[in-house]
Design a protein around this motif. Structure first.
Motif, PDB file in Angstrom:
ATOM      1  N   ASP A  55     -31.395 -16.494  51.258  1.00 60.58           N
ATOM      2  CA  ASP A  55     -32.050 -15.928  50.075  1.00 60.58           C
ATOM      3  C   ASP A  55     -32.261 -17.001  49.000  1.00 60.58           C
ATOM      4  O   ASP A  55     -33.340 -17.103  48.388  1.00 60.58           O
ATOM      5  CB  ASP A  55     -31.208 -14.781  49.508  1.00 60.58           C
ATOM      6  CG  ASP A  55     -31.256 -13.542  50.394  1.00 60.58           C
ATOM      7  OD1 ASP A  55     -32.177 -13.472  51.238  1.00 60.58           O
ATOM      8  OD2 ASP A  55     -30.387 -12.677  50.242  1.00 60.58           O
ATOM      9  N   LEU A  56     -31.223 -17.815  48.762  1.00 63.02           N
ATOM     10  CA  LEU A  56     -31.361 -18.866  47.757  1.00 63.02           C
ATOM     11  C   LEU A  56     -32.434 -19.875  48.146  1.00 63.02           C
ATOM     12  O   LEU A  56     -33.237 -20.300  47.313  1.00 63.02           O
ATOM     13  CB  LEU A  56     -30.012 -19.574  47.570  1.00 63.02           C
ATOM     14  CG  LEU A  56     -28.915 -18.789  46.856  1.00 63.02           C
ATOM     15  CD1 LEU A  56     -27.651 -19.623  46.757  1.00 63.02           C
ATOM     16  CD2 LEU A  56     -29.361 -18.353  45.465  1.00 63.02           C
ATOM     17  N   LEU A  57     -32.457 -20.266  49.409  1.00 58.24           N
ATOM     18  CA  LEU A  57     -33.423 -21.273  49.850  1.00 58.24           C
ATOM     19  C   LEU A  57     -34.849 -20.726  49.836  1.00 58.24           C
ATOM     20  O   LEU A  57     -35.795 -21.438  49.488  1.00 58.24           O
ATOM     21  CB  LEU A  57     -33.040 -21.779  51.238  1.00 58.24           C
ATOM     22  CG  LEU A  57     -31.761 -22.620  51.296  1.00 58.24           C
ATOM     23  CD1 LEU A  57     -31.393 -22.950  52.733  1.00 58.24           C
ATOM     24  CD2 LEU A  57     -31.934 -23.904  50.491  1.00 58.24           C
ATOM     25  N   PHE A  58     -35.032 -19.461  50.246  1.00 52.44           N
ATOM     26  CA  PHE A  58     -36.371 -18.862  50.179  1.00 52.44           C
ATOM     27  C   PHE A  58     -36.849 -18.768  48.724  1.00 52.44           C
ATOM     28  O   PHE A  58     -38.019 -19.038  48.418  1.00 52.44           O
ATOM     29  CB  PHE A  58     -36.365 -17.474  50.817  1.00 52.44           C
ATOM     30  CG  PHE A  58     -36.542 -17.483  52.304  1.00 52.44           C
ATOM     31  CD1 PHE A  58     -37.604 -18.162  52.879  1.00 52.44           C
ATOM     32  CD2 PHE A  58     -35.657 -16.829  53.137  1.00 52.44           C
ATOM     33  CE1 PHE A  58     -37.776 -18.180  54.260  1.00 52.44           C
ATOM     34  CE2 PHE A  58     -35.817 -16.836  54.508  1.00 52.44           C
ATOM     35  CZ  PHE A  58     -36.870 -17.521  55.073  1.00 52.44           C
ATOM     36  N   THR A  59     -35.937 -18.377  47.830  1.00 47.89           N
ATOM     37  CA  THR A  59     -36.306 -18.298  46.409  1.00 47.89           C
ATOM     38  C   THR A  59     -36.658 -19.682  45.862  1.00 47.89           C
ATOM     39  O   THR A  59     -37.628 -19.853  45.113  1.00 47.89           O
ATOM     40  CB  THR A  59     -35.147 -17.696  45.597  1.00 47.89           C
ATOM     41  OG1 THR A  59     -34.723 -16.482  46.211  1.00 47.89           O
ATOM     42  CG2 THR A  59     -35.594 -17.415  44.173  1.00 47.89           C
ATOM     43  N   PHE A  60     -35.842 -20.688  46.254  1.00 49.56           N
ATOM     44  CA  PHE A  60     -36.138 -22.055  45.829  1.00 49.56           C
ATOM     45  C   PHE A  60     -37.493 -22.510  46.369  1.00 49.56           C
ATOM     46  O   PHE A  60     -38.256 -23.197  45.663  1.00 49.56           O
ATOM     47  CB  PHE A  60     -35.039 -22.995  46.330  1.00 49.56           C
ATOM     48  CG  PHE A  60     -35.353 -24.447  46.114  1.00 49.56           C
ATOM     49  CD1 PHE A  60     -35.203 -25.024  44.867  1.00 49.56           C
ATOM     50  CD2 PHE A  60     -35.823 -25.229  47.160  1.00 49.56           C
ATOM     51  CE1 PHE A  60     -35.499 -26.353  44.665  1.00 49.56           C
ATOM     52  CE2 PHE A  60     -36.126 -26.568  46.961  1.00 49.56           C
ATOM     53  CZ  PHE A  60     -35.961 -27.127  45.709  1.00 49.56           C
ATOM     54  N   ASN A  61     -37.831 -22.143  47.595  1.00 49.43           N
ATOM     55  CA  ASN A  61     -39.117 -22.541  48.192  1.00 49.43           C
ATOM     56  C   ASN A  61     -40.283 -21.969  47.400  1.00 49.43           C
ATOM     57  O   ASN A  61     -41.274 -22.655  47.120  1.00 49.43           O
ATOM     58  CB  ASN A  61     -39.167 -22.080  49.641  1.00 49.43           C
ATOM     59  CG  ASN A  61     -40.365 -22.632  50.392  1.00 49.43           C
ATOM     60  OD1 ASN A  61     -40.894 -23.684  50.035  1.00 49.43           O
ATOM     61  ND2 ASN A  61     -40.796 -21.932  51.411  1.00 49.43           N
ATOM     62  N   ILE A  62     -40.174 -20.704  47.021  1.00 49.87           N
ATOM     63  CA  ILE A  62     -41.240 -20.080  46.225  1.00 49.87           C
ATOM     64  C   ILE A  62     -41.348 -20.749  44.847  1.00 49.87           C
ATOM     65  O   ILE A  62     -42.447 -21.078  44.379  1.00 49.87           O
ATOM     66  CB  ILE A  62     -40.983 -18.568  46.079  1.00 49.87           C
ATOM     67  CG1 ILE A  62     -41.054 -17.885  47.456  1.00 49.87           C
ATOM     68  CG2 ILE A  62     -41.990 -17.942  45.128  1.00 49.87           C
ATOM     69  CD1 ILE A  62     -40.662 -16.419  47.427  1.00 49.87           C
ATOM     70  N   ALA A  63     -40.180 -20.952  44.211  1.00 44.82           N
ATOM     71  CA  ALA A  63     -40.206 -21.576  42.882  1.00 44.82           C
ATOM     72  C   ALA A  63     -40.727 -23.011  42.952  1.00 44.82           C
ATOM     73  O   ALA A  63     -41.477 -23.460  42.069  1.00 44.82           O
ATOM     74  CB  ALA A  63     -38.800 -21.555  42.283  1.00 44.82           C
TER      75      ALA A  63
END
Length: 711
Positions: A55-63
């Motif tokens: 979840d953290l990495l997917f959110t970081f990818n979007i940001a």
């Protein structure tokens, strides 16, 4: 609840991102940024990651993708974000690594339900598409079509064309830099910086041409990963976990679609960023938002007409009247606001003009002050060219003229006088006129709102514009719109602005008429400067040996034959040595030229040891010597037929030498050289006439042709 979970995850990640961003500078200074990112990608591909970390990495990818898009929007020039191709590669590899990690979790834990791979994938599978995998499949396909067919394909094509045009335009840009350097408009450091920028621009668009393939491949990989996840999930769920076909299809398809949407949204953001950075026009002062406001909303008429058309559509029965009428009202009000703003600016400008106090000239008696002296160098401009010389309106012509004066003063060896600039209402609006000592020596027309594209001799296409001539060298040229600059440079034209056209013309005229600018006052100043270091030499030279008028004439003769007078020590020593034997300026000029032989030859042929030259046939040279001895150096006794034939032969041989890449040099005896130099000065300006005693001993002469030789 799912939506609130996603929001909570974003808030947690924002706190962590703030801490990480504070450490980025430290990591970058240690040189550990790139290795850490590569190590992170390898870990995501090899090691299983828990759903929370996913979840953290997917959110970081979007940001991260959103951050890249915003940076491209606020970047003033593409070269200000020159690292974009490398960032694009890193972002693509990061997203693919996340796909590998999420695929592992989906296939291992997908039988537990749609929340097995983390809250982010679950949110995109349940909340975004409503838990309907058929709708999700359609949305995913639409996103892929938008990304792959529209944005990525268009950006790739623009990158390819931009790279080709940038590389084709490099010779023209280099020629423009060399022209500005030779005209004295820029110094060596500025020329070096501009050459580096041209090279960086070519490298950037070349890299973007290749980087666009990453985005294209990423879109294809997204489709394949979705199909692999669906098919692999059905096989794992039905064969290993005993799920029914419908249950396995529901769980694994929702997870695969959620995973695909999470990957496609950052991919679409990067594609838009890539397309935006390759399609924008460079500006050193405005970002895309400022350019949009200045260019798209500059005129109220398009908005007003659009409001009228939309309003008419809103009055048609059966149409969504409220929506159309609301939009028409918004467009109309925007048009009226722009109209009021433009009218207010115009009224303020008129008020400033009207507020200027009118001049009230006093009536006084005439005096010697009313008699205008002749300007040594004068530049008159028409009223449309006033913005070029007015600093308050952004005019750069005066600073460019100072650069030309400085460069010519350093090259010729004496201070070029100031240029007196004034407007002349009697001239055509776009015309200018250059005068020396009150005599007009050149005039031409320039278009201040256009650029001049000069044909250097070989171009690869035609341009639309106003045909003309380069006023300095008479080359064919076309006045084009500013937005055609890149296209013209790609075709091989040398593109210059109107101010550069004027100063190049001025520089050419000052060089060719430099001898008229040197007088007694300038010569005395040169001698005074020399006397500071060599007072005895100046005392022996004038007035003891030669009067000042003879020295002035010798220096003028040298300048007229394009010989610099920087080496005043050698000139003064030679005149002091031979001044007691003769006071004839012509004889003294010849001996000074011989003393300056190294300078003269180096200025013409550089450091080449072997010098290809033309010579006269001995019989022809003897004939010319006899005629000149009888008729004097004016050469009045030479037959017109012989003179015409000599001129034609010299022109043919000189052109042949220049086409081979060598300077055209005619080597003759000392008695004949002054007359021949005057004879070819205007007919063959590129031909240099030298005497035998002017060739240094360390240079070798190679005779390539003998003029007048009977074959």
């Amino acid at each position: 609840m799912i939506a609130f979970g996603v929001i909570e995850g974003f808030l947690r990640f924002s706190v962590m991102a703030a801490i990480v961003l504070e450490r980025i500078k430290v990591v970058g200074t240690l040189g550990l940024g790139a290795p850490l990112v590569i190590l992170l990608m390898m870990m995501m591909m090899v090691l299983p990651l828990p759903p929370f970390l996913l979840d953290l990495l997917f959110t970081f990818n979007i940001a991260f993708s959103l951050l890249i898009l915003l940076v491209t929007i606020y970047t003033l020039r593409p070269l200000d974000f020159a690292v974009f191709p490398s960032v694009l590669l890193v972002a693509t590899l990061l997203r693919l690594s996340l796909n590998v990690a999420s695929t592992r979790v989906v296939l291992l834990e997908g039988h537990q339900g749609p929340d097995a791979a983390g809250k982010v994938i679950e949110a995109f599978g349940e909340f975004v598409i409503g838990g309907n995998y058929a709708v999700g499949m359609v949305v995913f396909i639409i996103l892929v079509i938008i990304n792959f067919v529209v944005v990525t394909k268009g950006a790739g094509r623009v990158s390819e064309v931009s790279a080709r045009f940038t590389l084709d335009a490099m010779p023209g840009k280099q020629m423009a830099i060399d022209a500005d350097l030779n005209a004295g408009l820029i110094n060596q450091e500025e020329a070096r910086a501009r050459r580096q920028e041209v090279s960086r621009e070519a490298d950037f668009y070349g890299s973007m041409d290749g980087a666009s393939k990453f985005v294209r491949g990423d879109a294809i990989a997204g489709i394949l990963i979705l199909l692999i996840n669906v098919i692999g999930g059905l096989i794992v769920g039905m064969l290993q976990h005993g799920l029914s076909f419908s249950e396995a299809l529901h769980n694994y398809t929702l997870l695969a679609i959620g995973d695909g949407l999470v990957a496609q949204i950052p991919s679409l953001l990067l594609s838009v960023a890539s397309a935006m950075i390759v399609t924008r026009v460079s500006s050193s002062s405005e970002n895309i938002g400022a350019q949009f406001s200045a260019q798209f909303l500059a005129d109220h008429r398009p908005l007003g007409l659009s409001a009228g058309v939309v309003g008419l559509l809103g009055l048609i029965p059966g149409m969504p009247n409220l929506a159309f009428l609301l939009l028409a009202a918004a467009l109309g009000s925007s048009s009226y606001a722009i109209f009021k703003r433009r009218r207010r600016e115009r009224e303020q400008a008129e008020a400033r003009v009207a507020a200027r106090p009118p001049g009230s000239p006093e009536v006084k008696e005439l005096g010697w002050d009313d008699v205008m002296s002749v300007d040594l160098i004068g530049l008159e401009v028409g009223y449309r060219l006033i913005p070029l010389v007015d600093k308050s309106q952004g005019g750069q012509l005066t600073s460019k003229i100072k650069g030309v004066r400085k460069k010519l003063s350093q090259e010729l060896g004496f201070l070029i006088p100031s240029v007196h600039i004034r407007d002349n209402l009697d001239l055509a609006p776009n015309a200018y006129r250059i005068s020396l000592l009150g005599v007009i020596v050149g005039e031409a027309e320039v278009f201040p709102d256009r650029l001049m594209a000069i044909n250097p001799g070989q171009v690869y296409g035609t341009l639309n514009g106003i045909e003309g001539k380069d006023p300095a060298f008479g080359l064919d040229a076309i006045w084009i719109d500013p937005d055609q600059r890149e296209h013209a440079q790609t075709l091989g034209y040398t593109v210059v602005d109107p101010g550069t056209v004027v100063v190049t013309h001025l520089s050419h005229l000052l060089q060719s008429h430099a001898h008229q600018l040197l007088g007694h006052q300038e010569t005395q100043q040169l001698l005074d400067m020399l006397a500071k270091s060599m007072p005895r030499l100046v005392e022996d030279l004038t007035p003891k040996t030669l009067p000042l008028s003879v020295i002035v004439k010798v220096l003028q003769n040298l300048l007229q034959e394009n010989v610099p007078i920087r080496d005043m020590r050698t000139i003064a020593e030679t005149l002091a040595e031979f001044g007691g034997r003769s006071q004839d300026p012509g004889v003294l000029t010849a001996v000074v030229r011989a003393a300056l032989g190294r300078l003269i030859v180096q200025k013409i042929s550089g450091l080449e040891k072997e010098i290809p030259v033309l010579t006269l046939d001995p019989d022809l040279e003897q004939l010319l010597q006899k005629i000149l001895q009888t008729a004097g150096q004016e050469g009045a006794g030479i037959e017109p037929g012989l003179a015409e034939q000599l001129l034609k032969s010299l022109e043919e041989k000189a052109q042949k030498l220049e086409m081979e890449g060598h300077p055209a040099i005619l080597l003759v005896s000392s008695p004949v050289r002054p007359w021949l130099a005057r004879f070819v000065r205007h007919s063959i300006p590129g031909l240099n006439v030298l005497a035998y005693n002017e060739i240094p001993e360390d240079r070798q002469v190679r005779v390539v042709a003998s003029i007048g030789q009977r074959g």
